[in-house]
Motif scaffolding. Structure first.
Motif, mmCIF file in Angstrom:
data_model
loop_
_atom_site.group_PDB
_atom_site.id
_atom_site.type_symbol
_atom_site.label_atom_id
_atom_site.label_comp_id
_atom_site.label_asym_id
_atom_site.label_seq_id
_atom_site.Cartn_x
_atom_site.Cartn_y
_atom_site.Cartn_z
ATOM 1 N N CYS A 264 5.310 -3.935 4.337
ATOM 2 C CA CYS A 264 3.861 -4.054 4.149
ATOM 3 C C CYS A 264 3.474 -5.439 3.637
ATOM 4 C CB CYS A 264 3.398 -2.988 3.148
ATOM 5 S SG CYS A 264 1.643 -3.071 2.762
ATOM 6 N N ILE A 265 2.461 -6.037 4.295
ATOM 7 C CA ILE A 265 1.991 -7.357 3.864
ATOM 8 C C ILE A 265 0.651 -7.263 3.125
ATOM 9 C CG2 ILE A 265 3.262 -8.625 5.643
ATOM 10 C CD1 ILE A 265 0.592 -8.749 7.255
ATOM 11 N N ASP A 266 0.268 -6.010 2.760
ATOM 12 C CA ASP A 266 -0.877 -5.832 1.875
ATOM 13 C C ASP A 266 -2.204 -6.237 2.522
ATOM 14 O OD1 ASP A 266 -1.414 -4.808 -0.647
ATOM 15 O OD2 ASP A 266 -1.631 -6.791 -1.540
ATOM 16 N N CYS A 267 -2.323 -6.027 3.843
ATOM 17 C CA CYS A 267 -3.520 -6.504 4.533
ATOM 18 C C CYS A 267 -4.716 -5.562 4.394
ATOM 19 C CB CYS A 267 -3.204 -6.727 6.007
ATOM 20 S SG CYS A 267 -2.992 -5.194 6.951
ATOM 21 N N GLY A 268 -4.451 -4.287 4.134
ATOM 22 C CA GLY A 268 -5.534 -3.330 3.948
ATOM 23 C C GLY A 268 -6.087 -2.708 5.220
ATOM 24 N N ALA A 269 -5.526 -3.053 6.377
ATOM 25 C CA ALA A 269 -6.041 -2.517 7.644
ATOM 26 C C ALA A 269 -5.935 -0.995 7.693
ATOM 27 C CB ALA A 269 -5.285 -3.135 8.819
ATOM 28 N N CYS A 270 -4.891 -0.454 7.141
ATOM 29 C CA CYS A 270 -4.710 1.005 7.148
ATOM 30 C C CYS A 270 -5.810 1.671 6.321
ATOM 31 C CB CYS A 270 -3.331 1.376 6.629
ATOM 32 S SG CYS A 270 -2.891 0.655 5.033
ATOM 33 N N CYS B 209 -1.529 -1.130 11.875
ATOM 34 C CA CYS B 209 -0.679 -1.954 11.007
ATOM 35 C C CYS B 209 -0.056 -3.092 11.801
ATOM 36 C CB CYS B 209 0.407 -1.106 10.370
ATOM 37 S SG CYS B 209 1.467 -2.067 9.273
ATOM 38 N N PRO B 210 -0.324 -4.345 11.407
ATOM 39 C CA PRO B 210 0.166 -5.499 12.184
ATOM 40 C C PRO B 210 1.671 -5.696 12.089
ATOM 41 C CG PRO B 210 -0.892 -6.252 10.181
ATOM 42 C CD PRO B 210 -1.132 -4.757 10.249
ATOM 43 N N VAL B 211 2.310 -5.060 11.124
ATOM 44 C CA VAL B 211 3.750 -5.245 10.962
ATOM 45 C C VAL B 211 4.523 -3.938 11.142
ATOM 46 C CG1 VAL B 211 3.559 -7.328 9.543
ATOM 47 C CG2 VAL B 211 3.491 -5.075 8.441
ATOM 48 N N VAL C 291 4.256 4.354 4.169
ATOM 49 C CA VAL C 291 4.314 2.896 4.281
ATOM 50 C C VAL C 291 5.660 2.404 3.771
ATOM 51 C CG1 VAL C 291 3.351 0.719 3.440
ATOM 52 C CG2 VAL C 291 1.825 2.612 4.010
ATOM 53 N N ALA D 164 4.515 -1.119 9.625
ATOM 54 C CA ALA D 164 5.113 -0.620 8.387
ATOM 55 C C ALA D 164 4.874 0.872 8.174
ATOM 56 C CB ALA D 164 4.549 -1.396 7.197
ATOM 57 N N ILE D 165 4.021 1.477 9.026
ATOM 58 C CA ILE D 165 3.641 2.875 8.808
ATOM 59 C C ILE D 165 4.379 3.783 9.788
ATOM 60 C CG2 ILE D 165 1.729 4.517 8.759
ATOM 61 C CD1 ILE D 165 -0.136 2.128 8.215
ATOM 62 N N TYR E 142 0.838 -1.187 0.000
ATOM 63 C CA TYR E 142 0.000 0.000 0.000
ATOM 64 C C TYR E 142 0.882 1.248 0.000
ATOM 65 C CZ TYR E 142 -4.552 -2.201 0.552
ATOM 66 O OH TYR E 142 -5.708 -2.909 0.323
HETATM 67 FE FE1 SF4 Z 1 0.337 -2.130 7.288
HETATM 68 FE FE2 SF4 Z 1 -1.544 -3.635 6.156
HETATM 69 FE FE3 SF4 Z 1 -1.435 -1.021 5.592
HETATM 70 FE FE4 SF4 Z 1 0.453 -2.657 4.674
HETATM 71 S S1 SF4 Z 1 -1.722 -2.700 4.103
HETATM 72 S S2 SF4 Z 1 0.796 -0.668 5.632
HETATM 73 S S3 SF4 Z 1 0.636 -4.163 6.337
HETATM 74 S S4 SF4 Z 1 -1.894 -1.939 7.602
#
Ligand code: SF4
Ligand code: SF4
Length: 55
Positions: A37-43, A19-21, A32, A23-24, A3
């Motif tokens: 980023c693991i592409d989870c979309g939480a952000c 963000c679980p990792v 990011v 990355a932000i 992202y």
């Molecule tokens: Fe973090 Fe997920 Fe957003 Fe990537 S998509 S920056 S892993 S919250």
């Protein structure tokens, strides 16, 4: 894939703790780390202005 936070970002900070990792990070706008980023979309789910977009 990762992202990317667009210039629409209003620096509210809502995405960073989601963000679980971790990355932000804060900058002129929030940024990011594409390598983390693991592409989870939480952000994107919490952003009020849809600034994080999958690239
Ligand atoms: Fe973090 Fe997920 Fe957003 Fe990537 S998509 S920056 S892993 S919250
Ligand atoms: Fe920027 Fe959206 Fe993150 Fe808020 S939630 S800091 S507006 S990207």
């Amino acid at each position: 894939m990762a992202y990317v936070i667009s210039n629409e970002c209003i620096n509210c900070g809502a995405c960073e703790p989601e963000c679980p990792v971790s990355a932000i990070t804060e900058g002129d706008i929030y940024v990011v780390d594409a390598d983390t980023c693991i592409d989870c979309g939480a952000c994107a789910d919490v952003c009020p202005v849809d600034a994080p977009q999958p690239q």
